[in-house]
Design a protein around this motif. Structure first.
Motif, PDB file in Angstrom:
ATOM      1  N   GLU A 136       0.805  -1.220   0.000  1.00 58.60           N
ATOM      2  CA  GLU A 136       0.000   0.000   0.000  1.00 58.60           C
ATOM      3  C   GLU A 136       0.841   1.275   0.000  1.00 58.60           C
ATOM      4  O   GLU A 136       0.325   2.361  -0.254  1.00 58.60           O
ATOM      5  N   LEU A 137       2.139   1.144   0.281  1.00 54.67           N
ATOM      6  CA  LEU A 137       3.013   2.333   0.300  1.00 54.67           C
ATOM      7  C   LEU A 137       3.814   2.492  -0.992  1.00 54.67           C
ATOM      8  O   LEU A 137       4.464   3.521  -1.194  1.00 54.67           O
ATOM      9  N   ILE A 138       3.780   1.488  -1.840  1.00 55.48           N
ATOM     10  CA  ILE A 138       4.577   1.547  -3.069  1.00 55.48           C
ATOM     11  C   ILE A 138       4.094   2.707  -3.940  1.00 55.48           C
ATOM     12  O   ILE A 138       2.900   2.855  -4.203  1.00 55.48           O
ATOM     13  N   GLY A 139       5.023   3.535  -4.356  1.00 54.85           N
ATOM     14  CA  GLY A 139       4.726   4.633  -5.269  1.00 54.85           C
ATOM     15  C   GLY A 139       4.047   5.824  -4.620  1.00 54.85           C
ATOM     16  O   GLY A 139       3.657   6.767  -5.318  1.00 54.85           O
ATOM     17  N   THR A 140       3.926   5.816  -3.293  1.00 49.93           N
ATOM     18  CA  THR A 140       3.197   6.896  -2.619  1.00 49.93           C
ATOM     19  C   THR A 140       4.082   8.074  -2.243  1.00 49.93           C
ATOM     20  O   THR A 140       3.568   9.176  -1.995  1.00 49.93           O
ATOM     21  N   ALA A 172       9.442   0.904  -0.617  1.00 52.25           N
ATOM     22  CA  ALA A 172       8.122   1.527  -0.734  1.00 52.25           C
ATOM     23  C   ALA A 172       8.182   2.968  -0.233  1.00 52.25           C
ATOM     24  O   ALA A 172       8.441   3.226   0.955  1.00 52.25           O
ATOM     25  N   GLY A 173       8.016   3.874  -1.159  1.00 55.10           N
ATOM     26  CA  GLY A 173       7.916   5.291  -0.817  1.00 55.10           C
ATOM     27  C   GLY A 173       9.228   5.973  -0.498  1.00 55.10           C
ATOM     28  O   GLY A 173       9.229   7.132  -0.062  1.00 55.10           O
ATOM     29  N   ILE A 174      10.341   5.295  -0.697  1.00 54.46           N
ATOM     30  CA  ILE A 174      11.645   5.885  -0.340  1.00 54.46           C
ATOM     31  C   ILE A 174      12.121   6.804  -1.467  1.00 54.46           C
ATOM     32  O   ILE A 174      12.193   6.392  -2.626  1.00 54.46           O
ATOM     33  N   VAL A 191      18.064  -0.432   0.442  1.00 54.90           N
ATOM     34  CA  VAL A 191      16.710  -0.017   0.076  1.00 54.90           C
ATOM     35  C   VAL A 191      16.430  -0.392  -1.373  1.00 54.90           C
ATOM     36  O   VAL A 191      17.333  -0.433  -2.213  1.00 54.90           O
ATOM     37  N   LEU A 192      15.168  -0.652  -1.622  1.00 56.09           N
ATOM     38  CA  LEU A 192      14.670  -0.923  -2.971  1.00 56.09           C
ATOM     39  C   LEU A 192      13.720   0.216  -3.301  1.00 56.09           C
ATOM     40  O   LEU A 192      12.766   0.462  -2.560  1.00 56.09           O
ATOM     41  N   LEU A 193      13.997   0.936  -4.381  1.00 52.70           N
ATOM     42  CA  LEU A 193      13.143   2.081  -4.694  1.00 52.70           C
ATOM     43  C   LEU A 193      12.985   2.217  -6.198  1.00 52.70           C
ATOM     44  O   LEU A 193      13.779   1.678  -6.982  1.00 52.70           O
ATOM     45  N   ALA A 194      11.946   2.948  -6.580  1.00 49.78           N
ATOM     46  CA  ALA A 194      11.636   3.057  -8.007  1.00 49.78           C
ATOM     47  C   ALA A 194      11.260   4.481  -8.388  1.00 49.78           C
ATOM     48  O   ALA A 194      12.046   5.210  -8.992  1.00 49.78           O
ATOM     49  N   SER A 195      10.044   4.902  -8.019  1.00 56.90           N
ATOM     50  CA  SER A 195       9.496   6.145  -8.558  1.00 56.90           C
ATOM     51  C   SER A 195      10.336   7.368  -8.210  1.00 56.90           C
ATOM     52  O   SER A 195      10.394   8.318  -9.001  1.00 56.90           O
ATOM     53  N   GLY A 196      10.985   7.367  -7.048  1.00 55.16           N
ATOM     54  CA  GLY A 196      11.786   8.521  -6.639  1.00 55.16           C
ATOM     55  C   GLY A 196      12.909   8.836  -7.617  1.00 55.16           C
ATOM     56  O   GLY A 196      13.356   9.984  -7.701  1.00 55.16           O
TER      57      GLY A 196
HETATM   58  O1  LIG Z   1      10.673  -1.990  -6.400  1.00 54.32           O
HETATM   59  C1  LIG Z   1      10.449  -0.938  -5.862  1.00 54.32           C
HETATM   60  C2  LIG Z   1       9.365  -0.751  -4.956  1.00 54.32           C
HETATM   61  O2  LIG Z   1       8.153  -1.297  -5.377  1.00 54.32           O
HETATM   62  C3  LIG Z   1       9.211   0.655  -4.415  1.00 54.32           C
HETATM   63  O3  LIG Z   1       8.636   1.494  -5.367  1.00 54.32           O
HETATM   64  P1  LIG Z   1       8.554   3.053  -5.010  1.00 54.32           P
HETATM   65  O4  LIG Z   1       9.945   3.496  -4.674  1.00 54.32           O
HETATM   66  O5  LIG Z   1       8.034   3.715  -6.266  1.00 54.32           O
HETATM   67  O6  LIG Z   1       7.622   3.187  -3.871  1.00 54.32           O
END
Ligand SMILES: O=C[C@H](O)COP(=O)(O)O
Length: 214
Positions: A136-140, A172-174, A191-196
């Motif tokens: 629920e926090l992914i991409g937020t 998630a959300g980082i 950490v694992l992050l994407a959208s940031g």
């Molecule tokens: O793989 C990355 C994660 O799903 C986190 O994604 P996010 O950084 O966009 O919240």
């Protein structure tokens, strides 16, 4: 700290982001890597950045269609792979098969899980690392270290209770350096992050800000 940037299927330029990750990696003691889509693995790896796959399937060479074979991912230049991302969920038996396939191809593994209970199960499969990510926090943009710090600490305890050799990441959300520091203070080794990064107007600046306080 290990900072693994998952590009998912965001419409960014994977080579440009890869070059930014490669260059910022040179400026920090942190370890930075990028996980592009399978179709972009080779071009990304050619930049010299540490390259990870987003997924491998629990299969071997043979009669399989539409799958990601660990050996092919490695030949394309990946040195590691995510398994069981929340956006690519797998059954436990298949996660086990993918960890074994990755090991066969000498790929490092990070098995993702939604919560500490799942982290314990994932750690029991013997990956190199696990990553706890509340879906629920992914991409937020709201970091797990702030919204739900207990999840990170409990995940660290759950993994340590099963196999102390398995590292724990959180995600998630980082999106800021403070988020990464907070993750480390909660016991995460990365950490694992994407959208940031993948959605940033300036991925280099976003990456520099992430590693600045480390
Ligand atoms: O793989 C990355 C994660 O799903 C986190 O994604 P996010 O950084 O966009 O919240």
């Amino acid at each position: 700290m290990f900072v693994l940037v998952n590009l998912k299927t965001y419409p960014c330029d994977p080579v440009a982001v890869a070059e930014a990750v490669r260059d910022v990696n040179e400026t920090t003691d942190a370890r930075l890597a990028v996980a592009p889509q399978a179709a972009h693995l080779e071009r990304v790896a050619e930049t010299g950045v540490e390259t990870w796959a987003q997924h491998v399937d629990p299969i071997d060479y043979g009669s399989n269609t539409g799958h990601a074979l660990a050996e092919s991912v490695a030949e394309a230049g990946a040195v590691g792979t995510l398994i069981n991302h929340s956006e690519q969920r797998m059954k436990l038996a298949d996660i086990d098969g993918s960890v074994q396939a990755a090991r066969r191809a000498d790929l490092e593994t990070v098995v993702c899980a939604n919560n500490p209970a799942q982290i314990g199960a994932a750690a029991a499969l013997g990956p190199d690392a696990v990553a706890v990510e509340p879906p629920e926090l992914i991409g937020t943009g709201t970091p797990v270290s702030q919204a739900d710090p207990d999840v990170v600490e409990d995940a660290v305890d759950a993994a340590a209770g099963v196999d102390s050799e398995v590292s724990v990441l959180c995600g998630a959300g980082i999106s800021t350096g403070d988020d990464v520091v907070a993750a480390g203070e909660l016991g995460a080794e990365g950490v694992l992050l994407a959208s940031g990064v993948a959605k940033a107007d300036d991925p280099t600046a976003a990456l520099e800000a992430l590693v600045d306080p480390l």
